[in-house]
Design a protein around this motif. Structure first.
Motif, PDB file in Angstrom:
ATOM      1  N   GLU A 120       0.018  45.986 -79.745  1.00 16.51           N
ATOM      2  CA  GLU A 120      -1.337  46.139 -80.082  1.00 16.51           C
ATOM      3  C   GLU A 120      -1.875  46.704 -78.655  1.00 16.51           C
ATOM      4  N   PHE A 121      -1.542  47.953 -78.448  1.00 17.97           N
ATOM      5  CA  PHE A 121      -1.781  48.215 -77.164  1.00 17.97           C
ATOM      6  C   PHE A 121      -3.642  48.500 -76.748  1.00 17.97           C
ATOM      7  N   ARG A 122      -4.117  48.832 -77.845  1.00 18.48           N
ATOM      8  CA  ARG A 122      -5.715  48.956 -77.539  1.00 18.48           C
ATOM      9  C   ARG A 122      -6.137  47.356 -77.165  1.00 18.48           C
ATOM     10  N   ASP A 123      -5.779  46.531 -77.975  1.00 19.37           N
ATOM     11  CA  ASP A 123      -6.156  45.140 -77.478  1.00 19.37           C
ATOM     12  C   ASP A 123      -5.537  44.749 -75.953  1.00 19.37           C
ATOM     13  N   HIS A 124      -4.349  45.137 -75.738  1.00 18.15           N
ATOM     14  CA  HIS A 124      -3.784  44.941 -74.511  1.00 18.15           C
ATOM     15  C   HIS A 124      -4.452  45.518 -73.577  1.00 18.15           C
ATOM     16  N   ARG A 125      -4.935  46.924 -73.570  1.00 17.53           N
ATOM     17  CA  ARG A 125      -5.557  47.429 -72.475  1.00 17.53           C
ATOM     18  C   ARG A 125      -7.026  46.723 -72.227  1.00 17.53           C
ATOM     19  N   LYS A 126      -7.731  46.274 -73.279  1.00 16.13           N
ATOM     20  CA  LYS A 126      -8.927  45.613 -72.916  1.00 16.13           C
ATOM     21  C   LYS A 126      -8.972  44.159 -72.532  1.00 16.13           C
ATOM     22  N   TRP A 127      -7.852  43.376 -72.757  1.00 17.28           N
ATOM     23  CA  TRP A 127      -7.503  42.226 -72.054  1.00 17.28           C
ATOM     24  C   TRP A 127      -7.053  42.387 -70.573  1.00 17.28           C
ATOM     25  N   MET A 128      -6.280  43.372 -70.300  1.00 12.97           N
ATOM     26  CA  MET A 128      -5.938  43.572 -69.120  1.00 12.97           C
ATOM     27  C   MET A 128      -6.812  44.120 -67.986  1.00 12.97           C
ATOM     28  N   ILE A 129      -7.775  45.116 -68.682  1.00 15.60           N
ATOM     29  CA  ILE A 129      -8.970  45.332 -67.829  1.00 15.60           C
ATOM     30  C   ILE A 129      -9.858  44.201 -67.478  1.00 15.60           C
ATOM     31  N   ARG A 130     -10.067  43.189 -68.425  1.00 18.70           N
ATOM     32  CA  ARG A 130     -10.766  42.045 -68.023  1.00 18.70           C
ATOM     33  C   ARG A 130      -9.979  41.155 -66.979  1.00 18.70           C
ATOM     34  N   SER A 131      -8.536  41.034 -67.131  1.00 16.41           N
ATOM     35  CA  SER A 131      -7.657  40.643 -66.217  1.00 16.41           C
ATOM     36  C   SER A 131      -7.883  41.212 -64.843  1.00 16.41           C
ATOM     37  N   PHE A 132      -7.791  42.444 -64.678  1.00 18.31           N
ATOM     38  CA  PHE A 132      -8.032  43.165 -63.444  1.00 18.31           C
ATOM     39  C   PHE A 132      -9.064  43.029 -62.830  1.00 18.31           C
ATOM     40  N   ALA A 133     -10.282  42.789 -63.423  1.00 13.71           N
ATOM     41  CA  ALA A 133     -11.875  42.552 -63.030  1.00 13.71           C
ATOM     42  C   ALA A 133     -11.574  41.141 -62.108  1.00 13.71           C
ATOM     43  N   LEU A 134     -10.914  40.102 -62.856  1.00 14.02           N
ATOM     44  CA  LEU A 134     -10.954  38.838 -62.179  1.00 14.02           C
ATOM     45  C   LEU A 134      -9.892  39.117 -61.188  1.00 14.02           C
ATOM     46  N   THR A 135      -8.870  39.635 -61.041  1.00 15.88           N
ATOM     47  CA  THR A 135      -7.993  39.921 -59.941  1.00 15.88           C
ATOM     48  C   THR A 135      -8.725  40.417 -58.727  1.00 15.88           C
ATOM     49  N   VAL A 136      -9.304  41.465 -58.854  1.00 19.63           N
ATOM     50  CA  VAL A 136     -10.116  41.996 -57.820  1.00 19.63           C
ATOM     51  C   VAL A 136     -11.217  41.395 -57.359  1.00 19.63           C
ATOM     52  N   SER A 137     -11.651  40.406 -58.128  1.00 17.86           N
ATOM     53  CA  SER A 137     -13.127  39.953 -57.820  1.00 17.86           C
ATOM     54  C   SER A 137     -13.017  39.275 -56.511  1.00 17.86           C
ATOM     55  N   ILE A 138     -11.901  38.582 -55.921  1.00 23.06           N
ATOM     56  CA  ILE A 138     -11.748  38.098 -54.646  1.00 23.06           C
ATOM     57  C   ILE A 138     -12.395  38.917 -53.629  1.00 23.06           C
ATOM     58  N   ILE A 139     -12.428  40.390 -53.798  1.00 21.80           N
ATOM     59  CA  ILE A 139     -12.974  41.253 -52.828  1.00 21.80           C
ATOM     60  C   ILE A 139     -14.633  40.888 -52.926  1.00 21.80           C
ATOM     61  N   SER A 140     -15.084  41.280 -54.160  1.00 18.32           N
ATOM     62  CA  SER A 140     -16.595  41.069 -54.251  1.00 18.32           C
ATOM     63  C   SER A 140     -16.914  39.619 -53.824  1.00 18.32           C
ATOM     64  N   ASN A 141     -16.184  38.717 -54.002  1.00 14.88           N
ATOM     65  CA  ASN A 141     -16.611  37.286 -53.523  1.00 14.88           C
ATOM     66  C   ASN A 141     -16.698  37.187 -52.136  1.00 14.88           C
ATOM     67  N   ARG A 142     -15.941  37.991 -51.477  1.00 17.17           N
ATOM     68  CA  ARG A 142     -16.223  37.994 -49.992  1.00 17.17           C
ATOM     69  C   ARG A 142     -17.745  38.834 -49.669  1.00 17.17           C
ATOM     70  N   ILE A 143     -17.818  39.822 -50.147  1.00 15.37           N
ATOM     71  CA  ILE A 143     -19.210  40.510 -50.173  1.00 15.37           C
ATOM     72  C   ILE A 143     -20.294  39.785 -50.275  1.00 15.37           C
ATOM     73  N   TRP A 144     -20.160  38.882 -51.590  1.00 12.18           N
ATOM     74  CA  TRP A 144     -21.383  38.226 -51.817  1.00 12.18           C
ATOM     75  C   TRP A 144     -21.492  36.907 -51.001  1.00 12.18           C
ATOM     76  N   GLY A 145     -20.511  36.709 -50.380  1.00 11.08           N
ATOM     77  CA  GLY A 145     -20.627  35.457 -49.191  1.00 11.08           C
ATOM     78  C   GLY A 145     -21.030  35.975 -48.128  1.00 11.08           C
ATOM     79  N   ALA A 146     -20.986  37.189 -47.655  1.00 14.51           N
ATOM     80  CA  ALA A 146     -21.716  37.960 -46.622  1.00 14.51           C
ATOM     81  C   ALA A 146     -23.347  37.984 -46.485  1.00 14.51           C
ATOM     82  N   VAL A 147     -23.369  38.440 -47.856  1.00 18.04           N
ATOM     83  CA  VAL A 147     -24.888  38.783 -48.463  1.00 18.04           C
ATOM     84  C   VAL A 147     -25.579  37.187 -48.328  1.00 18.04           C
ATOM     85  N   ALA A 148     -25.129  36.446 -49.064  1.00 17.12           N
ATOM     86  CA  ALA A 148     -25.861  34.902 -49.131  1.00 17.12           C
ATOM     87  C   ALA A 148     -25.802  34.110 -47.765  1.00 17.12           C
ATOM     88  N   PHE A 149     -24.963  34.415 -46.686  1.00 15.02           N
ATOM     89  CA  PHE A 149     -25.096  34.046 -45.391  1.00 15.02           C
ATOM     90  C   PHE A 149     -26.158  34.559 -44.669  1.00 15.02           C
TER      91      PHE A 149
END
Length: 212
Positions: free
Chosen positions: A128-157
């Motif tokens: 079910e490759f259409r659903d596969h793509r959608k779920w993996m894009i969401r997974s990708f967003a959470l995987t790379v979120s650690i980078i934006s985590n650091r950005i938000w931490g600097a802004v909050a500080f």
């Protein structure tokens, strides 16, 4: 893809080395809970595998040109990246020293990361490759979120420094950065999935020919 790859490589090159030395004092997160450091090292190492693998996985040229390698790297992403990083992240998130706001964010994010990745893997197994793509894009967003985590931490500080009691600064910044770090990328990913592509309008000359 070039900017994404550069940012990911730079982030891993900066974040990973301190956790390869075995020096507990070099860890950027300190905790009195005994197993915390060992689990933190496991989390950082396997999360680095996941974030590096996902750069290849979202590259359209790579997927189209090397489908076999796309599947192989996908297995590395799921079983050698997200699974160990997500489980260890869930545990250290549950035992976070940064208070209940960061605790709730870490536990929910790790749960969703594991869930989205499993749903994406299952969809691929079912072809079910259409659903596969959608779920993996969401997974990708959470995987790379650690980078934006650091950005938000600097802004909050920058915003909060000197405006709240000093003893509350660390937990407040951690709470803001952990929530904003993954919620914003996930919302952007969901918007990307739900957006309606623009309809292509036929050239004026072509329309006139049809009318004639």
């Amino acid at each position: 893809m070039g900017p994404l790859a550069f940012v990911v490589l730079a982030f891993v090159a900066f974040s990973l080395p301190p956790y390869l030395t075995g020096d507990r004092a070099a860890a950027r997160v300190q905790s009195d809970w005994g197993p915390h450091y060992a689990l933190l090292v496991v989390h950082v190492v396997f999360a680095s595998v996941a974030i590096l693998a996902c750069v290849l996985q979202v590259w359209p040229w790579f997927r189209g040109r090397y489908p076999v390698w796309h599947r192989r790297v996908g297995r590395v992403y799921v079983w050698g990246g997200v699974l160990p990083a997500g489980v260890s992240g869930w545990i250290i998130g549950y035992m976070t020293p940064f208070g209940p706001v960061a605790w709730s964010s870490n536990v929910l994010m790790a749960t969703l990361w594991l869930l989205f990745t499993w749903l994406g893997w299952r969809a691929a197994r079912r072809r079910e490759f259409r659903d596969h793509r959608k779920w993996m894009i969401r997974s990708f967003a959470l995987t790379v979120s650690i980078i934006s985590n650091r950005i938000w931490g600097a802004v909050a500080f920058i915003v909060l420094d000197g405006r709240i009691p000093e003893e509350d600064v660390q937990n407040t910044i951690a709470g803001i950065s952990t929530w904003m770090g993954w919620v914003v990328p996930l919302l952007i990913a969901q918007w990307w999935l739900e957006r309606k592509p623009k309809r292509k309008t036929a050239p004026a000359v072509q329309r006139e020919t049809v009318n004639v």
